[in-house]
Design an enzyme around this catalytic site. Structure first.
Site, mmCIF file in Angstrom:
data_model
loop_
_atom_site.group_PDB
_atom_site.id
_atom_site.type_symbol
_atom_site.label_atom_id
_atom_site.label_comp_id
_atom_site.label_asym_id
_atom_site.label_seq_id
_atom_site.Cartn_x
_atom_site.Cartn_y
_atom_site.Cartn_z
ATOM 1 N N LYS A 39 0.826 -1.207 0.000
ATOM 2 C CA LYS A 39 0.000 0.000 0.000
ATOM 3 C C LYS A 39 0.869 1.269 0.000
ATOM 4 C CE LYS A 39 -3.657 -0.084 2.295
ATOM 5 N NZ LYS A 39 -4.388 -0.481 3.449
ATOM 6 N N ARG A 109 -3.632 2.941 8.515
ATOM 7 C CA ARG A 109 -3.894 1.635 7.895
ATOM 8 C C ARG A 109 -2.653 0.769 7.860
ATOM 9 N NH1 ARG A 109 -8.277 1.849 3.838
ATOM 10 N NH2 ARG A 109 -9.123 3.930 3.840
ATOM 11 N N GLY A 118 -8.127 -7.288 4.604
ATOM 12 C CA GLY A 118 -9.051 -7.370 5.739
ATOM 13 C C GLY A 118 -8.495 -8.075 6.968
ATOM 14 N N MET A 120 -5.785 -7.220 8.896
ATOM 15 C CA MET A 120 -5.243 -6.372 9.962
ATOM 16 C C MET A 120 -6.178 -5.185 10.211
ATOM 17 S SD MET A 120 -1.171 -6.559 9.247
ATOM 18 C CE MET A 120 -1.194 -6.554 7.479
ATOM 19 N N ARG A 365 -3.544 -1.885 -6.077
ATOM 20 C CA ARG A 365 -2.760 -3.103 -5.904
ATOM 21 C C ARG A 365 -3.110 -4.068 -7.029
ATOM 22 N NH1 ARG A 365 -6.163 -4.984 -0.598
ATOM 23 N NH2 ARG A 365 -8.142 -5.209 -1.672
ATOM 24 N N HIS A 481 -16.075 -9.683 0.429
ATOM 25 C CA HIS A 481 -15.006 -10.561 0.904
ATOM 26 C C HIS A 481 -15.078 -11.938 0.257
ATOM 27 C CE1 HIS A 481 -13.137 -13.339 3.811
ATOM 28 N NE2 HIS A 481 -12.247 -12.368 3.913
ATOM 29 N N ARG A 587 3.333 -47.842 -17.978
ATOM 30 C CA ARG A 587 3.527 -48.920 -16.999
ATOM 31 C C ARG A 587 2.762 -50.136 -17.529
ATOM 32 N NH1 ARG A 587 2.669 -44.288 -13.223
ATOM 33 N NH2 ARG A 587 4.224 -44.384 -11.548
ATOM 34 N N ARG A 643 7.762 -49.348 -20.345
ATOM 35 C CA ARG A 643 8.523 -49.989 -19.266
ATOM 36 C C ARG A 643 8.136 -51.455 -19.181
ATOM 37 N NH1 ARG A 643 7.740 -47.919 -13.240
ATOM 38 N NH2 ARG A 643 5.906 -49.261 -13.353
ATOM 39 N N GLU A 771 15.811 -45.405 -9.968
ATOM 40 C CA GLU A 771 14.842 -45.213 -8.878
ATOM 41 C C GLU A 771 15.307 -45.826 -7.571
ATOM 42 O OE1 GLU A 771 11.063 -46.921 -10.024
ATOM 43 O OE2 GLU A 771 11.996 -48.535 -11.132
ATOM 44 N N SER A 790 15.602 -42.673 -16.799
ATOM 45 C CA SER A 790 14.394 -41.974 -16.385
ATOM 46 C C SER A 790 14.277 -42.123 -14.873
ATOM 47 C CB SER A 790 13.184 -42.578 -17.088
ATOM 48 O OG SER A 790 12.032 -41.924 -16.654
ATOM 49 N N GLY A 792 12.725 -42.440 -11.459
ATOM 50 C CA GLY A 792 11.440 -42.809 -10.876
ATOM 51 C C GLY A 792 11.463 -42.320 -9.440
ATOM 52 N N ASN A 794 9.163 -41.871 -7.307
ATOM 53 C CA ASN A 794 8.337 -42.521 -6.278
ATOM 54 C C ASN A 794 9.199 -43.503 -5.501
ATOM 55 O OD1 ASN A 794 6.011 -41.240 -7.084
ATOM 56 N ND2 ASN A 794 5.394 -42.890 -8.461
ATOM 57 N N ASP A 795 9.801 -44.431 -6.242
ATOM 58 C CA ASP A 795 10.632 -45.412 -5.560
ATOM 59 C C ASP A 795 11.894 -44.773 -4.984
ATOM 60 O OD1 ASP A 795 9.479 -48.035 -5.457
ATOM 61 O OD2 ASP A 795 9.417 -47.940 -7.644
ATOM 62 N N CYS A 856 9.755 -39.284 -14.458
ATOM 63 C CA CYS A 856 8.472 -39.751 -14.991
ATOM 64 C C CYS A 856 7.428 -40.094 -13.935
ATOM 65 C CB CYS A 856 8.695 -40.963 -15.883
ATOM 66 S SG CYS A 856 9.335 -42.393 -15.002
ATOM 67 N N TYR A 876 13.730 -34.171 -20.169
ATOM 68 C CA TYR A 876 12.270 -34.072 -20.183
ATOM 69 C C TYR A 876 11.674 -34.375 -18.819
ATOM 70 C CZ TYR A 876 12.073 -39.216 -20.450
ATOM 71 O OH TYR A 876 12.199 -40.543 -20.186
HETATM 72 C C1 PEP Z 1 8.670 -44.524 -9.679
HETATM 73 O O1 PEP Z 1 9.017 -45.357 -8.880
HETATM 74 O O2 PEP Z 1 8.872 -43.320 -9.516
HETATM 75 C C2 PEP Z 1 7.953 -44.911 -10.913
HETATM 76 C C3 PEP Z 1 7.714 -44.054 -11.869
HETATM 77 O O3 PEP Z 1 7.503 -46.161 -10.996
HETATM 78 P P1 PEP Z 1 6.297 -46.779 -10.167
HETATM 79 O O4 PEP Z 1 5.566 -45.644 -9.552
HETATM 80 O O5 PEP Z 1 5.511 -47.520 -11.143
HETATM 81 O O6 PEP Z 1 6.996 -47.633 -9.174
HETATM 82 MG MG MG Z 2 9.097 -47.378 -9.526
#
Ligand code: PEP
Ligand code: MG
Length: 900
Positions: A39, A109, A118, A120, A365, A481, A587, A643, A771, A790, A792, A794-795, A856, A876
């Site tokens: 402000k 203010r 709103g 303060m 603002r 609001h 997968r 895969r 992974e 690639s 992974g 998650n694992d 991925c 990628y």
């Molecule tokens: C991972 O592990 O990140 C993966 C892409 O394979 P998944 O989730 O199938 O184990």
């Molecule tokens: Mg995996």
């Protein structure tokens, strides 16, 4: 009253804490947001631009820090700086603080670096006491106005600074009006307000044990301290948590000459957006109240009037527009809007007041807007030359883009519309009605989807609004609001549905002759303002031309490729429609999730001999080949990463008597025998068991079948497409180079066999998932055999943390609450996982400088993770099809930010 000043801070040693503005000049500018808050910095900038800004000054955020450091006391050294600033205002306006003939009235203010609307406190009309009120009456020749202003001040000051409940003041006023037979405030005359002032002062004395402060400096310092103090009120703290605003930023305090929108019918106060914040259309959008002051518009207590003639015609409410009523002030406002948009290169949300025909700008603002509007505004502004295409791409919040892909009402659906309100924030949502914000939070935690229904919302409701999928209110306008906050959050909202009656006590909602109770399901459509009974079928939105344009610009800037994870032809079609540049992960085990296919898959897994397994695999081969042909054809020559099987056995072994009986029958064995086999295969930790490469090493016939299906499909597809098809075959869960080598050898042998049978040659690549921490560390070695990597994650997250993907949900919530972790590492990439990826990239590229490396999983669609992937030079990212647009935008932003 206890002093609010601390002895700390010598005048000489103190840095500059006070920044004045007004009369075409300012000490600060728009660049000083950190110090002056949004402000203060913008007021300074408006003043520099020569716009009509009532003069004032801003006390910097550094003083907020000092205030808390000294136990909620203001530094003594601030005093002379404030006195000097007041003197400057006096010079510009001729009004002096405490001057009986020409009293200066100010507003006090808050204003932090990030807008916290709103949350303060604010004090208006400060500078009045029993003497100056008379001065104001003489000066304005309006005793009624002077005493009305004084009572407003007492009530606000008592509430904010002295902590006296403002309801008590409302009660006094209501009682007085009843007694005198008045209905509306304008019916009260000067003597009435004088009487109200006396009663208000008596109330303060009774509550406080001392009279209402008559010393104007005491008032001023009390208000300054209270506004700094409101940085730490519960609402503000909750809001900061929700929006990730750091506690140590602090607020600035702006003190500004009052202008009055309540000085008759040539005065007004209002709010204007420089473009429509719901649709993005390039036309002024706003509302105002004639002869009103301060927060009345935002509070949504009186129904405002439309700003422009066009809005009046569209609303059909018959109230006159500002454009028609006060054309000169409107013209100045319109010109100021255009100038401010150009200067700030963004949609502006402006507060203004017209005092006796003259326009004053009180605040500007960046305006909150719906996602649709954000998109349109970004594209339009770039086309109008106000911003560059880069800026347009950077201006969109990738996470918000998600909303454009959300459902809208199916226009052909049957529906019972119960009521219509204002279309305050677009999108449709269905859920159980709740009437209380805490209840909304509670129900959401229990897994319910809720619509929050309120008479009107206030900052206390923000968390409940966040927990709800949609919001409906019965009072308030498009800038109330509820409307502003819902748009910012991207929640569908219907505001001001006046024909709906909400009974908070009984927790019922009456509309269109129907009474609904808490828990009943309704649908709201924030694009048309409808409240509908029950759940309505919804449709995916058509993506607009603006969306395509912005995406095209983004694609032009980004370096990272964006692919999609797709397991089925339907997924692949979505992926292509959302602009994926290939499939980063198919997968293959997921291709067997449908009921009729899972039995064959289970048969294969449970087969006791190689012969039996080959028989089951032979059944799977044509199914796989057909799916792969479709995938290749849909992706039309774009890369497709397939895969090989990675079935954690607990996900694929049959559970339950019926499933076991089905598989036994298909295999031609007894249930008892099959149960024994299941027992043999059962693992204590299937996620760390015989899956991925380990399974493929033990059962090479699986590799052969899958490789054959891929190659045969590639040959078919390339005939059909008349284009190259180069499958990328990916081996999961590799820890040791030799695992990859063994599997790769089988793939190569199969390729040779297919080439010979079909008398053709094949192009393909073999790569691996990275992974496991070991794979990251040994990437130099594994990279010798892999044509691509690639990640992974998650694992990789599971194994880096030693945290079971399937069980972490049970306690991650508690971990977040206790501050042990800040984000779920399966949603936002953890730093340690990132470190391992970095090592993997460095070591892999050391042997293979051009190694193609991707990521991925869902992390691939997370904007923060994408920023990291850009930094470590991945090739990628691949994510679920619906997140592809988000990833494309985030990738472009990552490239642009990296270049800066
Ligand atoms: C991972 O592990 O990140 C993966 C892409 O394979 P998944 O989730 O199938 O184990
Ligand atoms: Mg995996």
């Amino acid at each position: 009253m206890e002093s609010v000043m601390s002895q700390a801070g010598e005048v000489e040693a103190a840095p500059r804490w006070v920044f004045t503005f007004g009369d075409g000049r300012a000490d600060g500018s728009a660049e000083d947001k950190e110090l002056l808050g949004g402000k203060g910095a913008h007021l300074a900038e408006m003043s520099r631009l020569g716009l009509p800004v009532p003069p004032g000054f801003t006390i910097s955020t550094e003083v907020c820090a000092a205030y808390y450091e000294h136990g909620r006391k203001l530094p003594e050294a601030l005093k002379p700086m404030v006195d000097e600033a007041l003197a400057k205002i006096a010079k510009i306006t001729g009004a002096r603080f405490g001057d009986i003939d020409n009293p200066l009235l100010v507003s006090v203010r808050s204003g932090g670096r990030a807008s916290m609307p709103g949350m303060m406190d604010t004090v208006l009309n400060l500078g009045l006491n029993d003497q100056t009120v008379e001065g104001l009456a003489r000066l304005t020749d309006d005793r009624r106005f002077a005493y009305d202003t004084y009572r407003r001040f007492i009530q606000m000051y008592a509430d904010v600074v002295l902590g006296i409940d403002h309801g008590l003041f409302e009660e006094i006023l209501e009682n007085y009006k009843n007694l005198k037979g008045f209905e509306l405030d304008p019916e009260l005359g000067a003597e009435d307000w004088l009487e109200i002032v006396a009663r208000y002062k008596a109330l303060v004395e009774k509550e406080l044990g001392e009279p209402f402060p008559q010393d104007l400096h005491e008032q001023l310092w009390g208000a300054i301290a209270a506004v700094f103090g409101s940085w730490q009120n519960a609402r503000a703290i909750a809001y900061r948590r929700l929006h990730d605003i750091p506690d140590d930023w602090g607020t600035a305090v702006t003190i500004q000459t009052m202008v009055f929108g309540n000085k008759g019918n040539n005065s007004a106060t209002g709010v204007v957006f420089t473009r429509n914040p719901s649709t993005g259309t390039n036309e002024l959008f706003g509302e105002f109240l004639l002869n009103a002051q301060g927060e009345d518009v935002v509070a949504g207590l009186r129904t405002p009037q439309p700003l422009t003639e066009k809005e009046r015609a569209a609303s059909g409410n018959g109230k006159e527009s500002l454009e028609a009523l006060l054309p000169e002030a409107f013209a100045t406002l319109k010109a100021a809007c255009a100038e401010l948009e150009k200067r700030f290169r963004d949609l502006q949300d402006i507060e203004f007041t017209v005092q006796e025909g003259k326009l004053f700008m009180l605040q500007t603002r960046s305006g909150k807007r719906s996602t649709q509007a954000a998109l349109k505004i970004a594209v339009d502004m770039a086309r109008e030359g106000i911003i560059t295409e880069e800026e347009a791409v950077l201006s969109m919040n990738p996470a918000q883009l998600d909303q454009l892909l959300h459902p809208t009402l199916d226009p052909n659906a049957e529906m019972t519309v119960l009521a219509k309100g204002l279309p305050a924030s677009p999108g449709a949502a269905a859920g159980e009605i709740v009437f209380d914000a805490d209840e909304a939070v509670h129900m959401k935690a229990q897994g319910h989807t809720v619509i929050l229904a309120r008479i009107e919302t206030s900052p206390e409701d923000v968390q409940g609004m966040h927990a709800a999928v949609g919001i409906i209110t019965t009072r308030g306008g498009m800038t109330s609001h509820a409307a502003v906050v819902a748009r910012g959050m991207g929640r569908p909202c219907v505001a001001g549905a006046a024909s709906v009656h909400i009974d908070l006590e009984r927790e019922t909602l009456e509309a269109g002759g129907v009474t609904l109770h808490k828990g009943d399901v309704v649908t709201i459509d924030g694009s048309s303002g409808k409240l509908i009974k029950g759940r309505v079928t919804m449709r995916q939105p058509e993506l607009s031309e603006d969306f395509a344009t912005l995406m095209k610009w983004a694609d032009g800037f980004r370096r990272l490729e964006v692919r999609a994870n797709a397991d089925t032809p339907a997924d692949a079609r979505h992926a292509r429609d959302f602009g994926a540049e290939g499939i980063g992960l198919c997968r293959t085990e997921h291709m067997f999730f449908q009921e009729h296919r899972i039995v064959a898959m289970r048969e294969m897994i449970l087969a006791e001999s190689q012969e039996a397994r080959r028989k089951a695999l032979a059944e799977l081969l044509p199914v796989q080949r057909q799916d792969f042909i479709e995938l290749f054809e849909i992706m039309a020559g774009q890369p497709v990463t397939i895969r090989l099987l990675d079935p954690p056995l607990h996900e694929f072994l049959p559970h339950g008597e019926e499933a076991i009986a089905d598989v036994a029958e298909a295999m031609g064995v007894s249930v008892a025998l099959l149960k024994r086999r299941i027992n043999v295969l059962s693992e204590f930790n299937p996620m760390l068991g015989q899956r991925g490469a380990r399974l493929l090493v033990s059962y090479p016939e699986i590799v052969e079948m899958q490789a054959r299906a891929i190659f045969e499909a590639a040959i078919e597809a390339r005939k059909e497409l008349h284009a190259r098809v180069t499958p990328e075959i990916m081996v999961p869960l590799v820890a040791v180079k030799a695992e990859l080598d063994i599997v790769k050898e089988r793939i190569t042998a199969t390729a040779r066999a297919v080439e010979k049978e079909r008398e053709t040659s094949l192009a393909y690549q073999v790569g691996t998932m990275v992974e496991l921490p070991r794979a990251c560390l040994m990437a130099g070695e594994i990279g010798q055999s892999a044509e691509f990597f690639s990640f992974g994650t998650n694992d990789l997250t599971q194994t880096t943390f030693g945290l079971s993907r399937d069980d972490a949900g049970r306690f991650l919530g508690e971990y977040a609450e206790k501050g042990i972790i800040h984000h779920d590492p399966f949603m936002t990439l953890d730093v340690a996982v990132g470190e391992l990826m970095k090592i993997g990239v460095e070591r892999g590229r050391a042997v293979h400088p051009d190694l193609k490396i991707g990521v991925c999983v869902e992390h691939g669609g997370d904007p923060e993770t994408i920023g990291f992937c850009e930094k470590i030079g991945l090739t990628y990212v691949s994510c679920s099809p619906y997140r592809v647009p988000v990833a494309r935008l985030a990738a472009a932003q990552a490239t642009l930010k990296n270049q800066r």
